[in-house]
Design a protein around this motif. Structure first.
Motif, mmCIF file in Angstrom:
data_model
loop_
_atom_site.group_PDB
_atom_site.id
_atom_site.type_symbol
_atom_site.label_atom_id
_atom_site.label_comp_id
_atom_site.label_asym_id
_atom_site.label_seq_id
_atom_site.Cartn_x
_atom_site.Cartn_y
_atom_site.Cartn_z
ATOM 1 N N SER A 19 25.807 -37.365 -53.119
ATOM 2 C CA SER A 19 26.579 -37.581 -52.181
ATOM 3 C C SER A 19 27.952 -38.082 -52.531
ATOM 4 O O SER A 19 29.220 -37.488 -51.724
ATOM 5 C CB SER A 19 25.808 -38.528 -51.119
ATOM 6 N N PRO A 20 28.126 -39.063 -53.340
ATOM 7 C CA PRO A 20 29.568 -39.409 -53.676
ATOM 8 C C PRO A 20 30.610 -38.740 -54.273
ATOM 9 O O PRO A 20 31.575 -38.387 -54.123
ATOM 10 C CB PRO A 20 29.423 -40.738 -54.423
ATOM 11 N N ILE A 21 29.727 -37.530 -55.251
ATOM 12 C CA ILE A 21 30.186 -36.581 -55.896
ATOM 13 C C ILE A 21 30.807 -35.514 -55.086
ATOM 14 O O ILE A 21 31.926 -35.031 -55.026
ATOM 15 C CB ILE A 21 29.408 -36.187 -57.127
ATOM 16 N N THR A 22 30.084 -35.197 -53.911
ATOM 17 C CA THR A 22 30.452 -34.257 -53.076
ATOM 18 C C THR A 22 31.514 -34.820 -52.265
ATOM 19 O O THR A 22 32.597 -33.813 -52.045
ATOM 20 C CB THR A 22 28.951 -33.931 -52.017
ATOM 21 N N ASP A 23 31.762 -35.938 -51.744
ATOM 22 C CA ASP A 23 32.753 -36.369 -50.921
ATOM 23 C C ASP A 23 33.968 -36.389 -51.938
ATOM 24 O O ASP A 23 35.179 -36.102 -51.266
ATOM 25 C CB ASP A 23 32.577 -37.917 -50.657
ATOM 26 N N LYS A 24 34.089 -36.734 -53.206
ATOM 27 C CA LYS A 24 35.246 -36.688 -54.141
ATOM 28 C C LYS A 24 35.625 -35.195 -54.005
ATOM 29 O O LYS A 24 36.928 -35.058 -54.284
ATOM 30 C CB LYS A 24 35.032 -37.258 -55.437
ATOM 31 N N LEU A 26 35.144 -32.753 -52.112
ATOM 32 C CA LEU A 26 35.657 -32.324 -50.722
ATOM 33 C C LEU A 26 37.115 -32.790 -50.870
ATOM 34 O O LEU A 26 38.147 -32.006 -50.181
ATOM 35 C CB LEU A 26 34.658 -32.988 -49.809
ATOM 36 N N HIS A 27 37.309 -34.126 -50.927
ATOM 37 C CA HIS A 27 38.442 -34.727 -51.160
ATOM 38 C C HIS A 27 39.588 -34.111 -52.034
ATOM 39 O O HIS A 27 40.672 -33.558 -51.476
ATOM 40 C CB HIS A 27 38.688 -35.995 -51.332
ATOM 41 N N SER A 28 39.005 -33.791 -53.222
ATOM 42 C CA SER A 28 40.018 -33.012 -54.131
ATOM 43 C C SER A 28 40.479 -31.573 -53.740
ATOM 44 O O SER A 28 41.616 -31.139 -54.008
ATOM 45 C CB SER A 28 39.329 -32.913 -55.552
ATOM 46 N N LEU A 29 39.550 -31.033 -52.905
ATOM 47 C CA LEU A 29 39.875 -29.469 -52.244
ATOM 48 C C LEU A 29 40.522 -29.677 -51.118
ATOM 49 O O LEU A 29 40.696 -28.626 -50.352
ATOM 50 C CB LEU A 29 38.456 -28.752 -52.693
ATOM 51 N N GLN A 30 40.750 -30.797 -50.708
ATOM 52 C CA GLN A 30 41.437 -30.947 -49.468
ATOM 53 C C GLN A 30 40.571 -30.371 -48.096
ATOM 54 O O GLN A 30 41.002 -29.662 -47.300
ATOM 55 C CB GLN A 30 42.902 -30.541 -49.239
ATOM 56 N N GLY A 31 39.233 -30.508 -48.312
ATOM 57 C CA GLY A 31 38.197 -29.793 -47.117
ATOM 58 C C GLY A 31 38.530 -28.345 -47.028
ATOM 59 O O GLY A 31 37.985 -27.857 -46.019
ATOM 60 N N ASN A 32 39.022 -27.581 -48.018
ATOM 61 C CA ASN A 32 39.045 -26.238 -47.803
ATOM 62 C C ASN A 32 37.658 -25.464 -48.211
ATOM 63 O O ASN A 32 37.627 -24.265 -48.103
ATOM 64 C CB ASN A 32 40.117 -25.711 -48.651
ATOM 65 N N VAL A 33 36.619 -26.380 -48.815
ATOM 66 C CA VAL A 33 35.350 -25.597 -49.134
ATOM 67 C C VAL A 33 34.366 -26.174 -48.285
ATOM 68 O O VAL A 33 34.176 -27.457 -47.953
ATOM 69 C CB VAL A 33 35.132 -25.806 -50.522
ATOM 70 N N PRO A 34 33.557 -25.658 -47.722
ATOM 71 C CA PRO A 34 32.181 -26.205 -47.008
ATOM 72 C C PRO A 34 31.451 -27.039 -47.662
ATOM 73 O O PRO A 34 31.042 -27.012 -48.747
ATOM 74 C CB PRO A 34 31.238 -25.091 -46.395
ATOM 75 N N ARG A 35 31.250 -28.306 -47.030
ATOM 76 C CA ARG A 35 30.249 -29.281 -47.757
ATOM 77 C C ARG A 35 29.008 -28.693 -48.176
ATOM 78 O O ARG A 35 28.676 -29.158 -49.678
ATOM 79 C CB ARG A 35 29.997 -30.490 -46.666
ATOM 80 N N ALA A 36 28.303 -27.758 -47.327
ATOM 81 C CA ALA A 36 27.385 -27.207 -47.946
ATOM 82 C C ALA A 36 27.190 -26.565 -49.279
ATOM 83 O O ALA A 36 26.649 -26.342 -50.117
ATOM 84 C CB ALA A 36 26.483 -26.225 -46.953
ATOM 85 N N ARG A 37 28.279 -25.702 -49.429
ATOM 86 C CA ARG A 37 28.814 -25.068 -50.571
ATOM 87 C C ARG A 37 29.096 -25.965 -51.717
ATOM 88 O O ARG A 37 28.281 -25.622 -53.002
ATOM 89 C CB ARG A 37 29.994 -24.212 -50.351
ATOM 90 N N LEU A 59 27.971 -38.279 -66.306
ATOM 91 C CA LEU A 59 27.495 -36.877 -65.484
ATOM 92 C C LEU A 59 28.384 -36.691 -64.138
ATOM 93 O O LEU A 59 28.840 -35.656 -63.660
ATOM 94 C CB LEU A 59 26.190 -36.830 -64.949
ATOM 95 N N PRO A 60 28.508 -37.922 -63.204
ATOM 96 C CA PRO A 60 29.495 -37.679 -62.115
ATOM 97 C C PRO A 60 30.744 -37.196 -62.443
ATOM 98 O O PRO A 60 31.417 -36.300 -61.738
ATOM 99 C CB PRO A 60 29.518 -38.962 -61.404
ATOM 100 N N VAL A 61 31.448 -37.588 -63.421
ATOM 101 C CA VAL A 61 32.686 -37.080 -64.098
ATOM 102 C C VAL A 61 32.769 -35.465 -64.147
ATOM 103 O O VAL A 61 33.579 -34.741 -63.909
ATOM 104 C CB VAL A 61 33.248 -37.706 -64.998
ATOM 105 N N PHE A 62 31.636 -35.198 -64.993
ATOM 106 C CA PHE A 62 31.474 -33.753 -65.620
ATOM 107 C C PHE A 62 31.247 -32.884 -64.347
ATOM 108 O O PHE A 62 31.974 -31.674 -64.304
ATOM 109 C CB PHE A 62 30.547 -33.685 -66.689
ATOM 110 N N LEU A 63 30.353 -33.333 -63.432
ATOM 111 C CA LEU A 63 30.003 -32.571 -62.349
ATOM 112 C C LEU A 63 31.186 -32.334 -61.259
ATOM 113 O O LEU A 63 31.498 -31.143 -60.969
ATOM 114 C CB LEU A 63 28.945 -33.083 -61.468
#
Length: 83
Positions: A19-24, A26-37, A59-63
């Motif tokens: 979840s925290p990696i997903t949030d990061k 999402l933020h890095s890509l400025q919300g341009n990619v759906p969370r589910a993807r 692993l979080p950094v690499f992911l």
């Protein structure tokens, strides 16, 4: 970047809170990619690229890095420019 299992990979998937990696991502890509993807890609990367990881601290950094690279390349057109 295609994600294909490494030869000999087949260990158990490390326990990583996505979840925290997903949030990061999402933020890095400025919300341009759906969370589910993003979630699906992170799960796939974790299982295929890091299933036999013994050290999981980074692993979080690499992911995050691999997910951003993969999703950015997917969003580029055939001529290499962003869509």
């Amino acid at each position: 970047m295609a994600c294909e299992p490494r030869p000999g990979a087949g260990g158990t998937t490390p326990a990583v809170e996505l979840s925290p990696i997903t949030d990061k991502v999402l933020h890095s890509l400025q919300g341009n990619v759906p969370r589910a993807r993003i979630e699906a890609l992170l799960t796939e990367l974790l299982a295929q690229e890091f299933s036999d990881a013994r050290v999981t601290a980074f692993l979080p950094v690499f992911l995050h890095k691999l997910a951003c690279e993969t999703l950015r390349s997917e969003s580029r057109g055939a001529d290499g420019r962003a869509r």
